[in-house]
Design a protein around this motif. Structure first.
Motif, PDB file in Angstrom:
ATOM      1  N   MET A   1       4.163   8.649  -4.588  1.00 55.03           N
ATOM      2  CA  MET A   1       2.932   8.631  -4.995  1.00 55.03           C
ATOM      3  C   MET A   1       1.890   9.055  -3.699  1.00 55.03           C
ATOM      4  SD  MET A   1       0.185   5.269  -5.710  1.00 55.03           S
ATOM      5  CE  MET A   1       0.654   4.846  -7.663  1.00 55.03           C
ATOM      6  N   LEU A   2       0.906   9.846  -4.138  1.00 55.46           N
ATOM      7  CA  LEU A   2       0.006  10.421  -3.171  1.00 55.46           C
ATOM      8  C   LEU A   2      -0.683   9.520  -2.474  1.00 55.46           C
ATOM      9  CD1 LEU A   2      -1.324  13.563  -5.288  1.00 55.46           C
ATOM     10  CD2 LEU A   2       0.267  13.577  -3.553  1.00 55.46           C
ATOM     11  N   THR A   3      -0.931   9.758  -0.967  1.00 54.30           N
ATOM     12  CA  THR A   3      -1.915   8.714  -0.366  1.00 54.30           C
ATOM     13  C   THR A   3      -2.833   9.541   0.370  1.00 54.30           C
ATOM     14  OG1 THR A   3      -0.657   8.916   1.454  1.00 54.30           O
ATOM     15  CG2 THR A   3      -0.118   7.088   0.129  1.00 54.30           C
ATOM     16  N   ILE A   4      -4.139   8.848   0.633  1.00 53.77           N
ATOM     17  CA  ILE A   4      -5.376   9.401   1.096  1.00 53.77           C
ATOM     18  C   ILE A   4      -5.884   8.322   2.054  1.00 53.77           C
ATOM     19  CG2 ILE A   4      -6.971   8.848  -0.877  1.00 53.77           C
ATOM     20  CD1 ILE A   4      -8.188  11.731  -0.132  1.00 53.77           C
ATOM     21  N   CYS A   5      -6.284   8.441   3.228  1.00 56.60           N
ATOM     22  CA  CYS A   5      -6.744   7.325   3.893  1.00 56.60           C
ATOM     23  C   CYS A   5      -8.372   7.110   3.455  1.00 56.60           C
ATOM     24  CB  CYS A   5      -6.844   7.704   5.486  1.00 56.60           C
ATOM     25  SG  CYS A   5      -8.165   8.736   6.185  1.00 56.60           S
ATOM     26  N   GLU A   6      -8.733   5.958   3.806  1.00 63.09           N
ATOM     27  CA  GLU A   6     -10.198   5.402   3.197  1.00 63.09           C
ATOM     28  C   GLU A   6     -11.207   6.372   3.785  1.00 63.09           C
ATOM     29  OE1 GLU A   6     -10.051   1.124   3.606  1.00 63.09           O
ATOM     30  OE2 GLU A   6     -10.397   1.484   5.480  1.00 63.09           O
ATOM     31  N   VAL A   9     -11.576   9.120   1.738  1.00 61.74           N
ATOM     32  CA  VAL A   9     -12.202   8.841   0.647  1.00 61.74           C
ATOM     33  C   VAL A   9     -13.744   8.700   0.604  1.00 61.74           C
ATOM     34  CG1 VAL A   9     -12.461   7.195  -1.171  1.00 61.74           C
ATOM     35  CG2 VAL A   9     -10.092   7.670  -0.356  1.00 61.74           C
ATOM     36  N   GLU A  42      -4.104  17.836  -3.602  1.00 66.01           N
ATOM     37  CA  GLU A  42      -3.972  16.891  -4.808  1.00 66.01           C
ATOM     38  C   GLU A  42      -4.848  15.771  -4.875  1.00 66.01           C
ATOM     39  OE1 GLU A  42      -0.089  16.433  -6.768  1.00 66.01           O
ATOM     40  OE2 GLU A  42       0.415  18.511  -6.192  1.00 66.01           O
ATOM     41  N   GLU A  43      -4.549  15.360  -3.484  1.00 62.15           N
ATOM     42  CA  GLU A  43      -5.109  13.724  -3.728  1.00 62.15           C
ATOM     43  C   GLU A  43      -6.859  13.723  -3.481  1.00 62.15           C
ATOM     44  OE1 GLU A  43      -2.735  15.001  -1.777  1.00 62.15           O
ATOM     45  OE2 GLU A  43      -3.301  14.831   0.540  1.00 62.15           O
ATOM     46  N   GLU A  46      -8.062  14.583  -6.778  1.00 60.71           N
ATOM     47  CA  GLU A  46      -8.060  13.220  -7.718  1.00 60.71           C
ATOM     48  C   GLU A  46      -9.226  12.158  -7.430  1.00 60.71           C
ATOM     49  OE1 GLU A  46      -3.916  11.640  -9.105  1.00 60.71           O
ATOM     50  OE2 GLU A  46      -5.667  10.814  -9.451  1.00 60.71           O
ATOM     51  N   ILE A  47      -9.694  12.295  -6.065  1.00 55.13           N
ATOM     52  CA  ILE A  47     -10.925  11.365  -5.829  1.00 55.13           C
ATOM     53  C   ILE A  47     -11.953  11.952  -6.492  1.00 55.13           C
ATOM     54  CG2 ILE A  47     -12.146  10.279  -3.751  1.00 55.13           C
ATOM     55  CD1 ILE A  47      -9.468   9.289  -4.275  1.00 55.13           C
TER      56      ILE A  47
ATOM     57  N   PHE B 186      -1.929  20.698 -11.781  1.00 62.61           N
ATOM     58  CA  PHE B 186      -0.766  20.989 -10.673  1.00 62.61           C
ATOM     59  C   PHE B 186       0.238  21.403 -11.566  1.00 62.61           C
ATOM     60  CE2 PHE B 186      -3.074  17.379  -8.956  1.00 62.61           C
ATOM     61  CZ  PHE B 186      -4.243  17.989  -8.408  1.00 62.61           C
ATOM     62  N   ASN B 584      -1.907   5.488 -12.246  1.00 62.01           N
ATOM     63  CA  ASN B 584      -1.007   6.156 -11.134  1.00 62.01           C
ATOM     64  C   ASN B 584      -2.049   7.010 -10.172  1.00 62.01           C
ATOM     65  OD1 ASN B 584       1.135   7.200 -10.256  1.00 62.01           O
ATOM     66  ND2 ASN B 584       1.280   8.989 -11.747  1.00 62.01           N
ATOM     67  N   HIS B 585      -3.260   6.281 -10.034  1.00 63.56           N
ATOM     68  CA  HIS B 585      -4.159   7.075  -9.143  1.00 63.56           C
ATOM     69  C   HIS B 585      -3.493   6.932  -7.470  1.00 63.56           C
ATOM     70  CE1 HIS B 585      -7.061   7.846 -11.931  1.00 63.56           C
ATOM     71  NE2 HIS B 585      -7.445   6.830 -12.333  1.00 63.56           N
ATOM     72  N   VAL B 586      -4.163   7.923  -6.904  1.00 60.06           N
ATOM     73  CA  VAL B 586      -3.663   8.089  -5.615  1.00 60.06           C
ATOM     74  C   VAL B 586      -3.770   6.788  -4.827  1.00 60.06           C
ATOM     75  CG1 VAL B 586      -5.845   9.413  -5.292  1.00 60.06           C
ATOM     76  CG2 VAL B 586      -4.139   9.333  -3.463  1.00 60.06           C
ATOM     77  N   GLU B 587      -2.975   6.493  -3.837  1.00 56.44           N
ATOM     78  CA  GLU B 587      -3.061   5.195  -3.109  1.00 56.44           C
ATOM     79  C   GLU B 587      -3.779   5.499  -1.939  1.00 56.44           C
ATOM     80  OE1 GLU B 587      -0.303   2.349  -0.739  1.00 56.44           O
ATOM     81  OE2 GLU B 587       0.775   3.708  -1.919  1.00 56.44           O
ATOM     82  N   ILE B 588      -4.838   4.408  -1.867  1.00 57.98           N
ATOM     83  CA  ILE B 588      -5.889   4.629  -0.570  1.00 57.98           C
ATOM     84  C   ILE B 588      -5.293   3.751   0.401  1.00 57.98           C
ATOM     85  CG2 ILE B 588      -8.162   4.099  -0.060  1.00 57.98           C
ATOM     86  CD1 ILE B 588      -8.959   4.710  -2.782  1.00 57.98           C
ATOM     87  N   THR B 589      -5.192   4.472   1.578  1.00 61.37           N
ATOM     88  CA  THR B 589      -4.752   3.694   2.730  1.00 61.37           C
ATOM     89  C   THR B 589      -5.356   3.400   3.822  1.00 61.37           C
ATOM     90  OG1 THR B 589      -3.743   5.815   3.778  1.00 61.37           O
ATOM     91  CG2 THR B 589      -2.020   4.708   2.314  1.00 61.37           C
ATOM     92  N   LYS B 590      -5.362   2.519   4.892  1.00 70.43           N
ATOM     93  CA  LYS B 590      -6.157   2.107   5.949  1.00 70.43           C
ATOM     94  C   LYS B 590      -6.388   3.493   6.991  1.00 70.43           C
ATOM     95  CE  LYS B 590      -7.821  -2.185   5.520  1.00 70.43           C
ATOM     96  NZ  LYS B 590      -8.933  -2.168   5.101  1.00 70.43           N
ATOM     97  N   GLU B 591      -5.320   4.022   7.193  1.00 70.17           N
ATOM     98  CA  GLU B 591      -4.960   4.933   8.091  1.00 70.17           C
ATOM     99  C   GLU B 591      -5.094   6.438   7.811  1.00 70.17           C
ATOM    100  OE1 GLU B 591      -5.270   5.152  11.749  1.00 70.17           O
ATOM    101  OE2 GLU B 591      -6.315   3.045  11.064  1.00 70.17           O
TER     102      GLU B 591
END
Lengths: 157, 591
Positions: A1-6, A9, A42-43, A46-47, B186, B584-591
């Motif tokens: 899964m894609l990730t993005i930092c807060e 965001v 991509e991420e 998405e946002i 994509f 299945n949205h993109v995961e939002i992380t702290k860093e």
């Protein structure tokens, strides 16, 4: 899964808010986002889709339609070759080919070490200096084929 | 109505003011050919991207040809539909489209049912003057839909269905110019996108760019395997549309011929999904009454409205787009899956066949059912309750391949016990039908009184969103109905915003319900066909002696012998399910 930092965001949310989260402002939002991140991964798309309440397919459709938008990160030193009429007739295409050869990438791509990326643009308003090359904000005029390597060497270290 | 005078091909006509040249010509019996244009009259959907330019006409005083679909008639306009210039332009445009289209008509799945092919035939194309580059793309196979974009002609009908009618948003036009193609974001596979497999894109695709995954060959092999007991079930909407594939008028019921054909094909048991629809009513109706009674007794934890859960396209839709509301729909499985679960337990025991030796095939008006039968929660030790799903179109192909003369078949009856059904179950195939069936049973169970009139006309029709209040002997029950996922979205948004006042809502993903499913014979934009199919189902309901699900003797027997009562532990295990968050949205992380 894609990730993005807060943090990122929050930046995107702020851009969308600036345009009232209006999906009709998608192109402006994308411009701002590309200005902020250098490209539109991509991420980020998405946002943007979530905030503008539109589909990811729609956002990607617009990103892929306009050549200005890119999903490839720019290098530390983005190289732009002017392909305007004056530069073109003074050999800009050959200069571009030389950059492609030396960097081993195509237009729109970034080198593996992420140092250089290659794009073309139309007229920077310095036709007297044709052919013109920009590296970042620095302008190089009357560029010759031999000059291409010299320009790259400036940024090699 | 205001009218204006125009001239088409030297004849004078009065046409409604504001109409397009195409509509005006049609109203006076003049046919202008179209390719990308699509008009679904009863569904208030018109698609005119003016992309194909097949419908160009000459207008006196204008230098360029104009597209008839998108040009408004003006008073005194002189239109020419038959000049050499017009005919040559249309032919050239068509030849250019064909120059970037594979010429494999003979082996193409849409051979004989392709808008591009019939246009080429109509225009008398005998020669391709243009040869150039052909665009090629990776073929994308999902569990239900196949994408072969080499065959896409860029009409964008699929985009209108996916984005505007269904509001699913799985597809968009990507890239530009020659590289432009309809694709998920994509260029991911359809399977990884928000696609619900409703199949409405397939239903309107003029070519074979979008088709169903074909399982006919697999079913033929299984029918020939003597070690397998092959059981077939047919959904209600199939019988109202299958005849169209054999030249019958839309709305001709072919229940008996269909059953006879299935027996001729070699299915060991020919059963009816309607049986399982009655079972669905028993479970879903009981769940509705349970929630309703608790609500009326003041239980604040109870979730209302109850949403129907028979439609797998709709289930996919809320799992992707409204996962926060996944505890609101009924937990009852769809009739297809209830059938499979009972066939491979209760019925398999009865005829003494091992689970792995029984094959359950469904004939469905639906493509999402192909995906549904593959869901892990509907498998026991990897063996699915339903093995293969054929669309109505695939069944027609199977019958034709077997050289069965459909027309001369004597009607046959469904086998017992899983072929017995009530009138309530037949109307499952149309918008409004599931909730009407539920009301017939819920009313009698709730009020303990007999219904005098089982026809609930107020729940019927073709309007996108309908509502009605049914009087349960002094208790008003508020019912909502939506068909087409775009309309479902509106009702869901109301529930999310706390504005919904319904006790129960029926949702079907496809326009018209299953009669307009993505696996049905193509209606080519003629919504009168949907109305005819709908009428056919209500007439079959009317012709049945038993018209309420809880009065179906085979269902009563099934509970007596096997399940106990609705929502029993066994019923829960076999007939209910749970839903997943697929956002299945993109995961939002702290860093």
């Amino acid at each position: 899964m894609l990730t993005i930092c807060e943090n990122n965001v929050a930046k995107i949310e702020a851009i969308c808010r600036e345009f009232n989260n209006d999906k009709g402002e998608l192109i402006n939002v994308l411009h701002q986002a590309q200005h902020t991140f250098g490209y539109l991964p991509e991420e980020v798309q998405e946002i943007i889709a979530l905030n503008l309440n539109t589909s990811l397919a729609h956002v990607y459709g617009v990103v892929s339609f306009y050549s200005f938008f890119t999903m490839i990160p720019k290098g530390d030193h983005p190289i732009n070759i002017c392909m305007g009429t004056a530069c073109y007739v003074r050999g800009a295409e050959k200069v571009l080919d030389e950059f492609k050869k030396l960097l081993n990438i195509q237009v729109g791509q970034t080198t593996a070490d992420e140092k250089f990326s290659l794009s073309s643009l139309r007229c920077v308003g310095a036709c007297g200096l044709a052919p013109v090359v920009l590296v970042g904000d620095k302008v190089y005029g009357r560029v010759t084929l031999d000059g291409v390597q010299e320009i790259l060497d400036e940024y090699k270290s | 109505m205001d009218t204006i005078n125009i001239t088409i091909d030297n004849k004078n006509f009065q046409v409604p003011k504001g109409s397009s040249i195409l509509d005006a010509a049609k109203s006076v019996g003049i046919n202008i050919p179209t390719l990308c244009y699509m008009h679904l009259h009863d569904l208030n959907t018109t698609h005119k991207p003016t992309g194909c330019r097949i419908c160009v006409v000459e207008v006196e005083g204008r230098k360029n040809l104009v597209p008839a679909c998108a040009t408004e008639c003006l008073p005194g306009m002189v239109i020419k539909n038959q000049t050499v210039r017009v005919l040559n332009s249309r032919k050239t445009v068509l030849e250019l489209i064909l120059s970037d289209h594979p010429a494999d008509c003979l082996t193409c799945p849409k051979n004989g049912d392709c808008d591009l092919q019939s246009m080429a035939q109509k225009m008398g194309i005998r020669h391709l003057h243009y040869q150039g580059e052909q665009s090629t793309y990776i073929k994308d196979r999902s569990p239900a839909i196949k994408r072969d974009m080499d065959k896409c002609i860029g009409c964008r009908r699929c985009l209108t269905m996916c984005n505007e009618v269904q509001t699913v948003g799985a597809l968009s036009a990507i890239n530009r110019g020659f590289m432009s193609v309809m694709a998920p974001p994509f260029q991911m596979n359809l399977e990884d996108s928000v696609c619900t497999y409703c199949g409405q894109c397939v239903a309107v695709c003029p070519t074979a760019a979008l088709t169903e995954i074909d399982h006919t060959a697999k079913v033929i092999r299984l029918l020939a395997d003597p070690t397998k007991t092959v059981v077939v079930q047919t959904a209600p909407a199939v019988r109202a549309a299958l005849g169209e594939e054999f030249g019958y008028a839309p709305g001709t019921l072919v229940t008996g011929k269909m059953t006879a054909a299935l027996k001729d094909l070699g299915f060991d048991y020919v059963f009816d999904t309607d049986f399982a629809a009655d079972l669905t009513i028993m479970e879903e109706g009981t769940e509705l009454l349970d929630r309703l009674t608790r609500h009326l007794n003041g239980d604040p934890t109870v979730k209302l409205p109850l949403l129907t859960s028979c439609c797998p396209g709709w289930v996919n839709f809320f799992e992707h787009q409204f996962p926060d509301m996944k505890d609101i729909p009924s937990t009852a499985r769809s009739p297809q899956q209830m059938f499979g679960a009972i066939a491979k337990t209760y019925f398999a025991e009865k005829i003494n066949v091992k689970r792995e030796d029984m094959i359950v095939v469904s004939v469905m008006p639906c493509l999402a059912k192909k995906y549904e039968c593959n869901r892990d929660e509907f498998k026991t030790d990897g063996n699915p309750d339903v093995d293969y799903v054929l669309s109505t179109r695939e069944l027609a192909r199977l019958i034709k391949q077997a050289s069965i003369d459909f027309d001369s078949l004597d009607p046959a009856e469904f086998d017992h016990p899983m072929g017995e059904s009530s009138g309530a179950s037949v109307i499952f195939g149309t918008t409004g039908g599931v909730i009407e069936a539920a009301v017939r049973t819920a009313y009698e169970v709730f009020t303990k009184k007999k219904l005098h009139k089982v026809d609930f006309e107020q729940l019927r029709g073709m309007e996108w969103i309908r509502e009605s209040t049914v009087d349960f002997d002094g208790t008003p029950i508020k019912i909502g109905i939506a068909h087409g996922l775009g309309n479902a979205r509106k009702l869901l948004q109301d529930i999310r915003d706390g504005k919904s006042h319904y006790h129960a809502i029926e949702i079907m993903a496809c326009p018209g319900g299953c009669i307009g499913g993505g696996g049905q014979p193509l209606h080519h934009g003629d919504s009168n066909i949907l109305l005819a199919r709908q009428k056919a189902l209500y007439s079959e309901d009317k012709s049945k002696v038993i018209r309420k699900s809880h009065e179906n003797p085979s269902i009563i027997k099934l509970y007596d012998e096997f399940l106990g009562k609705p929502m029993s532990v066994k019923a829960h295990h076999l007939l209910h399910t749970h839903y997943f968050d697929k956002s299945n949205h993109v995961e939002i992380t702290k860093e």
